[in-house]
Design an enzyme around this catalytic site. Structure first.
Site: not given
Length: 392
Positions: A38, A136, A271, A319
């Protein structure tokens, strides 16, 4: 196009084999090994890792959802695949066609799957999910007298075949006294429900409950199959398991120096002007940012390694870039390699956990966040055997 060595991940198939054999050695004879694929094999690349585990002898794979299962089948992966999460019943026939097994967590869901296959001769393999304390997905395996009747009714549905039954431990990676007791309670609830099923003539072929922590600390609970996730990839689920099994990190992430800059004192970096140089500093600009999987929240917290020394990130992570203070590494040159985590150039390990700890999270999350624009280079015997590039 050549592989862009801007920021990249090395995936050691030799270490994958080491971890597989180390974990397998703890298991009783005949116990199956399920590879957890997964989240793109925890960021390692699901298709190449699936093939590698199949070659090593793994008997089963697991994914979170049907899209991940389809990816494996399209990648020519032939091992049985268990979907651990919910799949809409309308996809029942697709799962039959692709030989995919579905978890079943309630009688109503089982009935939906069965109804979706009505009028056909199709049989869908399912594994019954028991909730023994994780709270769950799952049938309550305790304090619910209706559960055994519901599983009995499930077993009589025409288009479902109960191949397996499983549960998931909540704290099996902890050696705290209360957590050990809770894991023992979960196992007792699981085996009690299996006994109730057997009394009704329901005897699944595969019983499984061990995740990474339980595979390491409770191998006596292995039963018919184990599902070690993070441990397969060479990281421990907790500090409590660290000395109990020899694991080696499979993924190492690197970046390179784009530019070196001599920055004067009292100069803001990045920034928000959140960092100002306290004195004249030498700053390296690295082509890695939050779009690559380096969380912005690590700004001012992350430490990377270069030439055997640790250097701090300064200013906010962007980014596509971040800046590090390399004033104490005078020999550094543009193009030199930084280790974010994994194996450094001298073979020492830079733990992934030091980044996850600084972020206040777990290593699983950082691995899963390594983005698709980072090429994965698969190494065997120190040589590249495959390169996975998602974008080009």
């Amino acid at each position: 196009m050549k592989t862009l060595m801007r920021t990249w991940a090395n995936i050691s198939l030799d270490n994958l084999e080491h971890n597989y054999r180390a974990l397998r050695s703890r298991l009783p004879q005949g116990c199956r090994f399920l590879g957890v694929m997964k989240a793109d094999a925890y960021g390692h690349g699901a298709v190449p890792i699936s093939h590698a585990l199949a070659d090593l002898g793994a008997e089963y794979l697991a994914v979170s959802n049907i899209e991940e299962a389809v990816q494996l089948r399209r990648g020519n992966v032939r091992l049985p695949i268990l979907i651990l999460g919910y799949t809409p019943a309308s996809y029942a026939d697709n799962m039959v066609f692709m030989d995919i097994t579905q978890e079943v967590h309630s009688l109503s869901y089982a009935q939906q799957l069965d109804q979706a296959l009505a009028g056909t001769n199709y049989i869908l393999n399912v594994h019954v999910k028991l909730d023994t304390g994780m709270t769950r997905l799952g049938f309550f395996a305790y304090d619910d007298a209706l559960t055994i009747d519901q599983i009995d009714a499930l077993s009589r549905l025409q288009h479902l075949h109960i191949e397996g039954v499983f549960t998931h431990f909540a704290v099996a990676d902890s050696t705290a006294e209360s957590d050990v007791a809770f894991t023992q309670t979960q196992y007792a609830r699981f085996t009690d429900m299996i006994a109730q099923m057997k009394a009704r003539g329901i005897e699944p072929e595969i019983r499984h409950c061990c995740n990474s922590g339980a595979t390491i600390l409770y191998p006596q609970y292995a039963m018919d199959m184990v599902r070690p996730g993070i441990a397969t990839y060479g990281l421990h689920p907790s500090a409590d398991t660290a000395n109990a099994c020899d694991l080696r990190p499979v993924m190492s992430v690197y970046t390179s120096v784009a530019q070196l800059r001599n920055v004067p004192a009292d100069t803001a970096v990045s920034y928000g002007r959140s960092y100002v140089t306290p004195s004249a500093r030498k700053v390296a600009v690295l082509p890695v940012g939050y779009a690559d999987g380096l969380p912005r929240a690590l700004s001012g917290k992350a430490v990377f390694r270069v030439h055997g020394r640790d250097v701090p990130v300064v200013g906010r992570i962007c980014m596509d870039m971040c800046m590090v203070d390399v004033s104490d590494v005078p020999e550094l040159r543009e193009g030199d390699t930084f280790t974010l985590f994994g194996y450094d150039e001298d073979g020492t390990i830079v733990p992934c956990e030091r980044l996850s700890d600084a972020l206040g999270t777990i290593s699983y999350e950082l691995l899963c966040q390594i983005s698709k624009r980072i090429p994965r280079i698969y190494l065997e015997g120190g040589k590249a055997s495959e390169i996975l590039q998602y974008i080009v």
